[in-house]
Structure formats: C-alpha cells, structure tokens
Design an enzyme around this catalytic site. Structure first.
Site, mmCIF file in Angstrom:
data_model
loop_
_atom_site.group_PDB
_atom_site.id
_atom_site.type_symbol
_atom_site.label_atom_id
_atom_site.label_comp_id
_atom_site.label_asym_id
_atom_site.label_seq_id
_atom_site.Cartn_x
_atom_site.Cartn_y
_atom_site.Cartn_z
ATOM 1 N N GLY A 65 1.244 13.972 -6.228
ATOM 2 C CA GLY A 65 2.243 13.175 -6.928
ATOM 3 C C GLY A 65 1.518 12.083 -7.693
ATOM 4 O O GLY A 65 1.282 12.152 -8.897
ATOM 5 N N ARG A 66 1.097 11.068 -6.938
ATOM 6 C CA ARG A 66 0.409 9.920 -7.523
ATOM 7 C C ARG A 66 -0.743 10.324 -8.456
ATOM 8 O O ARG A 66 -0.829 9.857 -9.594
ATOM 9 C CB ARG A 66 -0.134 9.063 -6.369
ATOM 10 C CG ARG A 66 -0.695 7.728 -6.785
ATOM 11 C CD ARG A 66 -1.258 6.993 -5.560
ATOM 12 N NE ARG A 66 -0.284 6.754 -4.519
ATOM 13 C CZ ARG A 66 0.573 5.734 -4.481
ATOM 14 N NH1 ARG A 66 0.557 4.834 -5.435
ATOM 15 N NH2 ARG A 66 1.431 5.609 -3.488
ATOM 16 N N GLU A 76 0.260 19.427 -3.143
ATOM 17 C CA GLU A 76 1.436 18.723 -3.679
ATOM 18 C C GLU A 76 1.079 17.337 -4.212
ATOM 19 O O GLU A 76 1.536 16.333 -3.673
ATOM 20 C CB GLU A 76 2.479 18.567 -2.569
ATOM 21 C CG GLU A 76 2.830 19.828 -1.831
ATOM 22 C CD GLU A 76 3.786 19.571 -0.675
ATOM 23 O OE1 GLU A 76 3.619 18.590 0.075
ATOM 24 O OE2 GLU A 76 4.730 20.356 -0.534
ATOM 25 N N TYR A 116 5.424 6.251 -8.841
ATOM 26 C CA TYR A 116 6.228 5.427 -7.922
ATOM 27 C C TYR A 116 6.719 4.114 -8.535
ATOM 28 O O TYR A 116 7.198 3.251 -7.798
ATOM 29 C CB TYR A 116 5.450 5.159 -6.619
ATOM 30 C CG TYR A 116 5.096 6.445 -5.899
ATOM 31 C CD1 TYR A 116 6.074 7.182 -5.247
ATOM 32 C CD2 TYR A 116 3.797 6.955 -5.906
ATOM 33 C CE1 TYR A 116 5.769 8.383 -4.616
ATOM 34 C CE2 TYR A 116 3.484 8.160 -5.278
ATOM 35 C CZ TYR A 116 4.476 8.854 -4.632
ATOM 36 O OH TYR A 116 4.173 10.038 -4.010
ATOM 37 N N CYS A 131 13.617 -13.484 -8.867
ATOM 38 C CA CYS A 131 13.761 -14.719 -8.102
ATOM 39 C C CYS A 131 13.148 -14.613 -6.722
ATOM 40 O O CYS A 131 13.832 -14.753 -5.699
ATOM 41 C CB CYS A 131 15.229 -15.085 -7.993
ATOM 42 S SG CYS A 131 15.958 -15.353 -9.604
ATOM 43 N N GLU A 132 11.870 -14.319 -6.658
ATOM 44 C CA GLU A 132 11.143 -14.275 -5.398
ATOM 45 C C GLU A 132 9.712 -14.656 -5.683
ATOM 46 O O GLU A 132 9.128 -14.185 -6.660
ATOM 47 C CB GLU A 132 11.073 -12.847 -4.835
ATOM 48 C CG GLU A 132 12.383 -12.196 -4.653
ATOM 49 C CD GLU A 132 12.435 -11.318 -3.418
ATOM 50 O OE1 GLU A 132 11.409 -11.190 -2.749
ATOM 51 O OE2 GLU A 132 13.511 -10.800 -3.157
ATOM 52 N N TYR A 137 3.314 -2.279 -1.137
ATOM 53 C CA TYR A 137 2.028 -1.859 -0.564
ATOM 54 C C TYR A 137 0.898 -2.815 -0.857
ATOM 55 O O TYR A 137 -0.242 -2.554 -0.492
ATOM 56 C CB TYR A 137 1.588 -0.485 -1.121
ATOM 57 C CG TYR A 137 2.665 0.531 -1.263
ATOM 58 C CD1 TYR A 137 3.560 0.778 -0.221
ATOM 59 C CD2 TYR A 137 2.799 1.264 -2.426
ATOM 60 C CE1 TYR A 137 4.551 1.723 -0.348
ATOM 61 C CE2 TYR A 137 3.790 2.217 -2.562
ATOM 62 C CZ TYR A 137 4.667 2.439 -1.523
ATOM 63 O OH TYR A 137 5.639 3.376 -1.659
#
Ligand SMILES: *Cc1c(COP(=O)(O)O)cnc(C)c1O
Length: 425
Positions: A283-284, A281, A377, A348-349, A323
């Site tokens: 994904g990435r 399976e 993702y 704004c961070e 991550y």
C-alpha cells in the site's frame, strides 16, 4: 547553498523549471495551485504507473506465479483503484466501502481480496454477491457468517490470516504481527480455521495470509512474513501482506522493490510449493512517493520558535499526529536551503504540527509550501475537523493536469445534516 536532498523526495522525474520553480509530472506546482487552489494533493501519474509496473515485474521475474494486490486503504479513490487495475494489479479492499469504490473504478471483483478484523454481515454479503475472489478470514465468526451467507452450490474462496508472531520495529499503531495483535489467528487457531473451511460445503480454502506491519525498513522483518504462513502446510496461495517502508526523510533507507522481491522469493523457495501462487499487498510503498501536498503559507509568527502556518494540516495529513511520522518540505519557488522553522497546520490543536525543524528559505505569507511523500494514508484519513474542506487530488502527467477528486464544497459540510423538519406532530 540549496539542499540537494529535498528534490529527491519528490516523485521520480520531478525537476525545477528555468526560474527554479518545482515541477511534478511536468507541471509547475504554482500553476497547479493557481488552477485548483490550496491545499492540493498532486499525484505524478507516470511515476505511479511506473511503480506499479516495477512491483509486478520484480515479483514475476523471480516467481512467475505471483500477483501484486494494491492495498486500497492507502489511497482508496476511484482514479487510483482504476489505475492499479489497468496496470494488472489485484486490489485489497478493507471493508464494504472500498468494495464500493473499487467496483466504481471498474475493477474485476474476482481480483479483489476482502480484509478486516470486524467484517459485518453486510460487508460479507456485499463481497459474496459481487463475486469478490478471496475473503481473508480473520476469525471464526467470519467463517460462521460466510456459511450463512454463501448460497449452497457456490464456493467462496478464502485465505486464513495467521498472526506471524513478529514484533515489527515500527509505530505501535501500524505493527500488526505481534502475538497480541487484534488481526488474524494464532497458528494453532489458524489450523482449526483451515480445517473448518476445508470441511465446509460453501467455502474453499485457497491458502493463507499474513501481514507484519507497515513502514518496515528492515529487510529481515519483511521476510519474517514467509515462514509463519509456510508452516501451515501446502496450499495454492501464500499471501505475505504488505509493509515495505518508504523514504520520508533523508535518513530512511528502505529496501528497493527489487531487493524486497528477491528477499521474499528467496525465503519462499524451499518453504512453499514451487507451483504455488504468491501474493504481496503493498500500500504505502506503492503510492506514498508518487504524491506531494501543496499548501499556502497563511502566517509566519516569530516567537520562541518560527511558526510557519499553512492552510491545511491534520485535516489532510494525520500521519504526523497518529504515528509521529516525520516529513520534509520545501518552498515551491525556492527549493531547498534556509533555516529551520516549525510548520504548523490550521487546526485548533497544538498537536497539529506538520513538521518541526524543517529548513525553509525565508518563508513569507503567500508562499507555496510542498510536502513530499504524502501519497499514502493521507487522502484516506482526511477529515473535516474545524470545518475543513477535504482537499482535491490532481493527477499530473507530461505537463497536463487532471482533477480526480474535487475539493469539498461548503455544501458538502452540510450534506449529511438532516434539517429540522419543523414541529413534529
Ligand atoms: C494495511 C495493509 C496492507 C498494506 O500495508 P502497507 O504498509 O501500506 O504496505 C497490506 N495488507 C493488509 C492486510 C493490510 O492491513
């Protein structure tokens, strides 16, 4: 002078035009930005299809009865799920929403696997009523729910998810195989679940499933998925999950898909029945490298560090803040080279820093900046923080572009707000 590495992080086949401008899928990225605005995600459709074929061939050449299920959650939009279906892949769907998009993509529900550690009645009913082929049972409540939901006379195919007991060396948020994981059942409980399903009159135990984690670059940790499921006994289906890592930076050295397949199959021979069906399976590792994100530089601030701010950030790429994933980047018309700067987003961070210490060739306001390997993702976790309009997705192939997800409009930002209805009476 120019860094030979950065072009190699863009989708295979990416090149420079005669004037040095970066091209993906045969399309100049400055032209794509002019047509669709920035930020924009560009997917090389040819590279993505080639990757899907590479995966299927790699496993089927070694184990003819194998299937590749694309983990939709890595990029769950209609166009991607449709492409994967067209290429003969099955689809992992994590929850009801991904069933809905997969159905809208025309995917065959019989070739879907439903995942989730907290499936609701609604989601299971949606899966069962649409004929989703396999429900991956994560806990005993899944069994209770299915026994209520599946109508007598029918049998819902199930896999039982077992905790592999593997501590993957990856970010804690994407390690799923350790004994304390919230996903799946410990082996002893998995055996009980298998027995319950075997006794059920509406369920069918087709096999077992496990998933060690994501962005695994160590071959041994990927292969560690085989034994825990094989040990549970003899079944028709063994699903080893996903997790193969990708090359985000110059130092990442993931196994090739061929090597990964060889390793998994080698481990499976002798441990699982020769006539069983194997599922993986990815994904990435299926989508990440097929896409890049193009931003516009909005300001360059020279202080203690050189801050190059762009018109996107954690609204379209949460991999960095969630991550700590490292990305690389280049200016679109001056590829490679330059001195290290800090690329920051518009949110704004202070945590909205896309890439620290990335060399760029004298960036100035108005430049286009391309970040490779954003095809997994990023779309799926995009958000409207600070009123950001979620970014469009454009397929590029053979010099042609095709919009597959449009940018949010200002109206989209208001679409869910319920206007006050005047005086209530
Ligand atoms: C997320 C997930 C995958 C895909 O993992 P990648 O690291 O993206 O390959 C596969 N299977 C399950 C059950 C997952 O949760």
């Amino acid at each position: 002078m120019s860094d030979p590495g950065v072009l190699g992080l863009f989708p295979p086949g990416s090149s420079l035009d005669q004037d040095g401008t970066l091209m993906v899928g045969g399309c100049r990225l400055d032209a794509v930005a002019a047509e669709f605005g920035t930020p924009v995600m560009v997917v090389d459709e040819t590279a993505l299809r080639a990757r899907a074929r590479e995966y299927l061939a790699a496993f089927r050449d070694l184990w003819p009865r194998s299937d590749v299920a694309f983990a939709s959650k890595a990029f769950p939009c209609t166009a991607i799920q449709q492409l994967m279906s067209e290429e003969g892949l099955h689809l992992d769907v994590a929850g009801g929403g991904e069933i809905v998009t997969a159905l809208s993509a025309g995917a065959d529900p019989a070739r879907m696997l439903l995942h989730g550690n907290a499936k609701t009645d609604e989601e299971l009913a949606l899966a069962v009523s649409n004929g989703v082929g396999l429900v991956v049972v994560d806990n005993f409540d899944d069994i209770d729910r299915l026994e209520r939901i599946v109508e007598p006379g029918r049998r819902q195919g199930c896999l039982v998810r077992v905790v592999p007991g593997v501590q993957a060396s990856t970010h804690a948020a994407v390690a799923t195989g350790h004994a304390g994981s919230k996903f799946g059942l410990l082996p002893a409980d998995a055996r009980i679940a298998i027995e319950r399903i075997r006794r059920s009159r509406v369920l069918r135990c087709d096999g077992v499933h496990t998933h060690v984690g994501s962005q695994l670059l160590d071959a041994a940790q990927l292969a560690a998925a085989v034994e825990p499921v094989a040990e549970l006994g003899s079944f028709d289906v063994y699903d080893f999950g996903g997790g193969l890592g990708v090359r985000y930076t110059y130092v990442d050295q993931p196994p090739s898909v061929r090597d990964y397949a060889a390793m998994m199959v080698e481990k499976a021979r002798g441990l699982v029945p020769a006539d069983a069906r194997i599922i993986v399976e990815p994904g990435r590792s299926m989508t990440a490298a097929a896409a890049c994100t193009v931003y516009r530089v909005t300001t360059v601030k020279r202080g203690e560090r050189i801050h190059v701010a762009v018109d996107g950030g954690m609204g379209d790429n949460l991999e960095v803040s969630l991550y700590g994933q490292r990305f690389e980047a280049t200016l679109v018309d001056r590829v490679g080279g330059g001195a290290p700067v800090t690329v920051v987003g518009r949110h704004c961070e202070s945590g909205d820093e896309l890439i620290d210490l990335v060399p760029l060739a004298d960036p100035v306001v108005g430049d286009l900046l391309a970040v490779p390997v954003t095809g997994a993702y990023c779309y799926t976790m995009s958000n409207q923080y600070n009123g950001a309009r979620r970014i469009p997705v454009v397929f590029a192939a053979e010099g042609q572009t095709r919009l597959v997800v449009r940018r949010d409009t200002w109206a989209d930002l208001l679409a869910r707000d319920v206007p006050a209805s005047g005086q209530s009476g």
